[in-house]
Design an enzyme around this catalytic site. Structure first.
Site, PDB file in Angstrom:
ATOM      1  N   ASP A 362       0.932  -1.127  -0.031  1.00 49.84           N
ATOM      2  CA  ASP A 362      -0.135   0.163   0.149  1.00 49.84           C
ATOM      3  C   ASP A 362       0.897   1.219   0.013  1.00 49.84           C
ATOM      4  O   ASP A 362       1.394   1.275   0.868  1.00 49.84           O
ATOM      5  CB  ASP A 362      -0.816  -0.109   1.265  1.00 49.84           C
ATOM      6  N   LYS A 424      -6.989   3.421  -2.714  1.00 46.79           N
ATOM      7  CA  LYS A 424      -7.170   3.260  -1.695  1.00 46.79           C
ATOM      8  C   LYS A 424      -7.496   4.740  -1.030  1.00 46.79           C
ATOM      9  O   LYS A 424      -6.779   5.533  -1.331  1.00 46.79           O
ATOM     10  CB  LYS A 424      -6.081   2.744  -0.595  1.00 46.79           C
ATOM     11  N   LYS A 453     -10.123   0.103  -2.121  1.00 44.93           N
ATOM     12  CA  LYS A 453     -10.018  -0.048  -0.771  1.00 44.93           C
ATOM     13  C   LYS A 453     -10.549   1.181   0.072  1.00 44.93           C
ATOM     14  O   LYS A 453     -10.034   2.247   0.019  1.00 44.93           O
ATOM     15  CB  LYS A 453      -8.597  -0.302  -0.487  1.00 44.93           C
TER      16      LYS A 453
END
Length: 494
Positions: A362, A424, A453
């Site tokens: 991430d 995300k 996400k």
């Protein structure tokens, strides 16, 4: 849908219309599908007639054809058979005629026949989905003659049911990156409304609703039969994974890296939601977290079968060792939490994380460059991390609370261009968290090709469900246990 496929689709329709107009005054040739017989296959246990009519589309994969013959001959199903060019080479046509009679067998078909032909069928079944077919369906690509029929059946809001089981058996022990790509495409076609299930389920009663009358149950996209929650007698609906352990193991042994179902499916009263758990990255990113905290994190992840644990880079190796053979991935963060480090630093972090065993990365976007309009810097930054991840999933953290809607859209497009796998919302440290509006905007921008996400401020079941309903396919949370158990929590932070 890619622009080139949309243009081709429109062009085909225009040419077809022009051709029909030019031939209006000419005598119409006999339609090759003018009469399609209807046959009712009945089992010995009940005198019932299955509503609707199905078209079985055969592709070139044939490694389970004997099972297929046995299953389809005993199914409560009216069907005809359409063969692709690959299927005509892989199957013995005479054998099919003898084993599947009295079904009608179609070997030749054209685009011009498509609409009238498909009108005769409520459900299309593809029991041998090939890699090519999977790719065509996932991208709504109508280049292939067979997939032209399949995709147009979907577009007309009719049910498509496929089995990935023969494909997974054929792929076998391919490298993890290939398996991951296949699983992503399978997930994508389910988002498009395609029912994916084992071969036995398709011909075990899940295809068509068996009715005593003539209602068109199979035409309803949601008309699959379901298990009774109070009964332990499985009716092969293909949805209740908790009661189909053997089928799940077959798929896992064939190479699937993740088995999923809709949230709530297979959940017994008082139990945790295992389908929802498989969408959660169980997160611990606090700077003062101790080794005992990570031991607890891994124990919870193993117990609840979360998708991953998400930890700072220095804890990747520790968690990888604790989670060995658990099926839970290890996710880590790069350029965290500000995103303001250099691209080379992010690349070094990524390479070290992969070396230590990270399965997912991430990364935080270069927020300052984005807000300055330096889109090339942003895209290159993401792309270099994707390359360094060497096939592992990369999620791009946008820090949505610091961006305008226009900047969020730009960030999503740059992430997609750079071949990242997810976008995300937040780090959880930027003063704001996930919102349903942001998730919906991100999903609309990236389309079905990427994951979305939701992270930051998700501390209860209702909030998690809201994010998923808005388009999230993964949730990042530290209150994961409370979420899947449906309990309230006053836990703060990520």
């Amino acid at each position: 849908m890619d622009n080139k496929y949309l243009i081709e689709l429109i062009t085909r329709e225009v040419l077809s219309t022009m051709k029909n107009s030019a031939n209006e005054k000419l005598p119409s040739p006999p339609a090759p599908f003018s009469t399609v017989p209807s046959y009712s296959y009945q089992n010995n246990s009940a005198n019932v007639k299955c509503a609707g009519r199905s078209l079985i589309v055969l592709t070139g994969i044939s490694n389970m054809r004997e099972n297929f013959y046995k299953m389809v001959s005993g199914a409560n199903l009216k069907f005809d058979v359409l063969m692709s060019e690959g299927a005509r080479a892989a199957f013995d046509v005479n054998e099919i005629r003898s084993k599947l009679m009295p079904a009608e067998l179609y070997l030749n078909f054209t685009y011009g026949d498509r609409t009238a032909f498909l009108e005769k069928y409520d459900t299309v079944i593809m029991p041998f989905m090939s890699l090519s077919a999977l790719d065509h369906i996932a991208s709504l690509n109508t280049d292939s003659m067979v997939c032209n029929y399949v995709v147009w059946h979907m577009i007309r809001n009719k049910k498509l049911i496929v089995s990935a089981e023969p494909l997974l058996n054929q792929v076998g022990s391919a490298n993890p990156a290939i398996i991951r790509e296949i699983n992503q495409k399978i997930a994508k076609i389910t988002e498009l409304g395609v029912a994916v299930m084992p071969l036995a389920n398709i011909f075990g009663g899940a295809v068509s609703q068996c009715e005593s009358g003539s209602q068109r149950g199979a035409a309803n996209a949601n008309s699959l039969t379901t298990c009774s929650a109070s009964s332990h007698n499985c009716v092969s609906c293909g949805q209740c994974f908790t009661r189909r352990e053997s089928d799940v193991n077959i798929i896992k042994n064939a190479g699937a890296s993740r088995i999923s179902a809709a949230p709530g499916v297979g959940t017994a009263p008082g139990a945790f939601d295992s389908a929802l758990a498989s969408m959660i990255d169980h997160t611990l990113l606090k700077p003062d977290a101790k080794e005992s905290d990570f031991d607890k994190l891994c124990d919870e992840a193993r117990k609840y079968k979360f998708a991953s644990v998400c930890v700072n880079p220095s804890w990747v190796k520790f968690c990888k060792d604790r989670l060995r053979n658990s099926g839970v991935m290890v996710c880590t963060v790069v350029g965290f939490p500000l995103g303001a480090t250099s691209t080379s630093a992010k690349v070094c972090e990524t390479i070290q994380a992969v070396t230590d065993g990270a399965d997912e990365i991430d990364m935080v976007i270069n927020i300052g460059a984005l807000k300055s309009g330096n889109t090339k810097i942003v895209e290159d930054d993401i792309h270099e991390v994707v390359k360094a991840a060497n096939g592992r999933t990369v999620k791009v953290i946008l820090e949505t609370s610091l961006l305008t809607d226009e900047e969020k859209v730009t960030a999503c497009r740059l992430s997609k261009n750079a071949k990242a796998h997810f976008v995300k919302t937040s780090t959880g440290f930027g003063g704001g968290g996930a919102t349903a509006n942001d998730i919906a905007l991100m999903r609309k921008t990236v389309g079905p090709d990427m994951g979305v996400k939701a992270s930051g401020g998700i501390r209860d079941l209702q909030t998690a469900q809201t994010m998923i309903a808005a388009g999230a396919t993964r949730v990042g949370a530290s209150a994961s246990v409370a979420i899947v158990s449906g309990m309230a929590t006053d836990k703060k932070g990520y």
